[in-house]
Design an enzyme around this catalytic site. Sequence first.
Site, PDB file in Angstrom:
ATOM      1  N   TRP A 188      77.166  12.707  84.910  1.00 14.90           N
ATOM      2  CA  TRP A 188      77.177  11.714  83.834  1.00 14.90           C
ATOM      3  C   TRP A 188      77.720  12.396  82.585  1.00 14.90           C
ATOM      4  O   TRP A 188      77.298  13.504  82.250  1.00 14.90           O
ATOM      5  CB  TRP A 188      75.784  11.148  83.530  1.00 14.90           C
ATOM      6  N   GLU A 229      78.088   8.642  87.634  1.00 18.45           N
ATOM      7  CA  GLU A 229      77.240   7.631  86.983  1.00 18.45           C
ATOM      8  C   GLU A 229      77.940   6.958  85.804  1.00 18.45           C
ATOM      9  O   GLU A 229      78.346   7.606  84.853  1.00 18.45           O
ATOM     10  CB  GLU A 229      75.952   8.309  86.495  1.00 18.45           C
ATOM     11  N   LYS A 231      78.255   3.934  82.667  1.00 21.84           N
ATOM     12  CA  LYS A 231      77.419   3.381  81.593  1.00 21.84           C
ATOM     13  C   LYS A 231      78.226   2.324  80.864  1.00 21.84           C
ATOM     14  O   LYS A 231      79.450   2.423  80.772  1.00 21.84           O
ATOM     15  CB  LYS A 231      77.028   4.517  80.646  1.00 21.84           C
ATOM     16  N   ASP A 262      72.377   3.363  87.425  1.00 24.13           N
ATOM     17  CA  ASP A 262      71.276   3.477  86.465  1.00 24.13           C
ATOM     18  C   ASP A 262      71.069   2.069  85.923  1.00 24.13           C
ATOM     19  O   ASP A 262      71.969   1.515  85.279  1.00 24.13           O
ATOM     20  CB  ASP A 262      71.672   4.467  85.359  1.00 24.13           C
ATOM     21  N   HIS A 265      72.057   0.874  82.454  1.00 23.43           N
ATOM     22  CA  HIS A 265      73.446   1.053  82.036  1.00 23.43           C
ATOM     23  C   HIS A 265      74.331  -0.165  82.228  1.00 23.43           C
ATOM     24  O   HIS A 265      75.548  -0.046  82.341  1.00 23.43           O
ATOM     25  CB  HIS A 265      74.072   2.229  82.805  1.00 23.43           C
ATOM     26  N   HIS A 289      69.216   5.608  89.459  1.00 18.87           N
ATOM     27  CA  HIS A 289      68.467   6.114  88.316  1.00 18.87           C
ATOM     28  C   HIS A 289      67.612   4.939  87.866  1.00 18.87           C
ATOM     29  O   HIS A 289      68.107   4.037  87.187  1.00 18.87           O
ATOM     30  CB  HIS A 289      69.409   6.532  87.176  1.00 18.87           C
ATOM     31  N   ASP A 297      68.349  -1.113  74.593  1.00 19.19           N
ATOM     32  CA  ASP A 297      68.055   0.295  74.787  1.00 19.19           C
ATOM     33  C   ASP A 297      67.553   0.578  76.203  1.00 19.19           C
ATOM     34  O   ASP A 297      66.891  -0.246  76.818  1.00 19.19           O
ATOM     35  CB  ASP A 297      67.000   0.718  73.755  1.00 19.19           C
ATOM     36  N   ASP A 299      66.087   3.775  79.151  1.00 16.29           N
ATOM     37  CA  ASP A 299      65.252   4.972  79.304  1.00 16.29           C
ATOM     38  C   ASP A 299      63.782   4.822  78.929  1.00 16.29           C
ATOM     39  O   ASP A 299      63.111   5.807  78.619  1.00 16.29           O
ATOM     40  CB  ASP A 299      65.853   6.166  78.516  1.00 16.29           C
ATOM     41  N   ASP A 329      65.032   7.930  85.731  1.00 16.73           N
ATOM     42  CA  ASP A 329      65.658   8.366  84.489  1.00 16.73           C
ATOM     43  C   ASP A 329      65.044   7.660  83.290  1.00 16.73           C
ATOM     44  O   ASP A 329      65.529   6.618  82.860  1.00 16.73           O
ATOM     45  CB  ASP A 329      67.181   8.114  84.543  1.00 16.73           C
TER      46      ASP A 329
HETATM   47  C1  RNT Z   1      72.443   8.887  80.229  1.00 11.45           C
HETATM   48  C2  RNT Z   1      72.365   8.910  81.710  1.00 11.45           C
HETATM   49  C3  RNT Z   1      72.005  10.230  82.309  1.00 11.45           C
HETATM   50  C4  RNT Z   1      70.935  10.976  81.539  1.00 11.45           C
HETATM   51  C5  RNT Z   1      70.390  12.188  82.262  1.00 11.45           C
HETATM   52  C6  RNT Z   1      69.579  13.053  81.358  1.00 11.45           C
HETATM   53  O1  RNT Z   1      72.651   7.647  79.725  1.00 11.45           O
HETATM   54  O2  RNT Z   1      71.496   7.933  82.146  1.00 11.45           O
HETATM   55  O3  RNT Z   1      71.657  10.065  83.639  1.00 11.45           O
HETATM   56  O4  RNT Z   1      69.881  10.166  81.179  1.00 11.45           O
HETATM   57  O5  RNT Z   1      71.404  12.855  82.876  1.00 11.45           O
HETATM   58 ZN    ZN Z   2      70.900   7.920  84.213  1.00 13.63          ZN
END
Ligand code: RNT
Ligand code: ZN
Length: 421
Positions: A188, A229, A231, A262, A265, A289, A297, A299, A329
Amino acid sequence: MKKELIKKSYDLAKEQYASLGVDTDLVIKEMEKVNISLHCWQTDDVGGYEKPGAELGGGGIQVTGNFPGKAKTIEQMRADLDKVMSLLPGKQRLNLHAIYGEFGGKQVDRDKIEVKHFQGWINWAKKRGMGLDFNCTCFSHPLADDGFTLSSKNERIRKFWVEHTKRCRLIAAEMGKQLGTPSVHNIWIPDGSKDTPVDRNGLRKHLKKSLDEVFAVKYPKKYLKDSVESKLFGIGSEAMVVGSHDFYLGYAIKNNILITLDNGHFHPTEQVGDKVSSILHFVDEVLLHLTRGIRWDSDHVLTFNEELVLIAQEIVRCKALGRVYVGLDFFDASLNRIGAYVIGTRAAQMAFMYALLEPHKTLLKLEEQVKGFERLALLELLKSKPFGAVWDYYCLLSKVPVAEEYIEEIGKYEKDVLLKR
Ligand code: RNT
Ligand code: ZN
């Protein structure tokens, strides 16, 4: 909770599920296939151990909060990971980032890292019978400050990150070799721009070139699996992200590697669960992820929500458990990090168990008979079936705290360990 009560509740739940044609004992057995890869960065807010007190720096991701007790050394991180694992049923893997090497107090730049910096982790994992996954760290570094790494038009910067990523793949392959289970290496990068660029194409051309260089070195798949990955946007990359979903999906399919999904994303109305049955027709395997997006937002600590459940359901319905690597993640520094870790990992495990408890054949039959009302009614009824009793029994069998017991355990750890750091 008393053992007899857990067992009694399970027996009743078993009967209820059996009447729907679902074998709960079999589901518990199937849970063996769900191996979650624990993202080490939840213990220290993505700081790493390159230098003392390192913090996540830029790159489209951020951590907020200052809850006490963050792991400041590898020893503390390992203690935290052992604690987390002692509170989780089943078997886990560990997902490391390149900034978590054992650099022995020396300044080792990213283009110089070697297997020896991770041998301690490999030994640690081997002792615990765990597999390791790995990530290049293309952020929190002065050469990432311009906002471009593998897609940089500055050849010196681009080459630096190519070298870093190549070394990370080599380290990951060695992890896989020594541990006897392939290591998934995920790429990523934060590359993107805050305002409207005019040469999206040029940047993507550079990224493609870098990836081609990185993947020119081949490793046996039994040691290493490569993944990329995407985004949609990040902080500082609101207008454009070079590694978009279209870009990486194309790259993954063409080059026979994995794609990382993810779920933080994508556009909030997009469902990663819906992507599974599309993508699995064209790639062999997928890396997840799992996270929780809130508004714009990502995470946030994973919870057992409808989005997560759909992802698990779609994987189970596709009979693709063996083709999906489950990573996590999230990083939230505003609450007990160990607690957050356990909540999130258990949520992922619970989602897979919930999905496995679905009377799939019955639902499928209703769908094929165009019985929309009956299908929806059954899906709704499943939400109030005694799923928790099956989950509790699974925890009991796994000899880990059942139900609310883990809250107390974490409270003790907070008092005895975290607050003393
Ligand atoms: C960031 C990605 C990535 C990170 C990690 C720490 O937007 O999701 O995967 O969160 O690699
Ligand atoms: Zn991620």
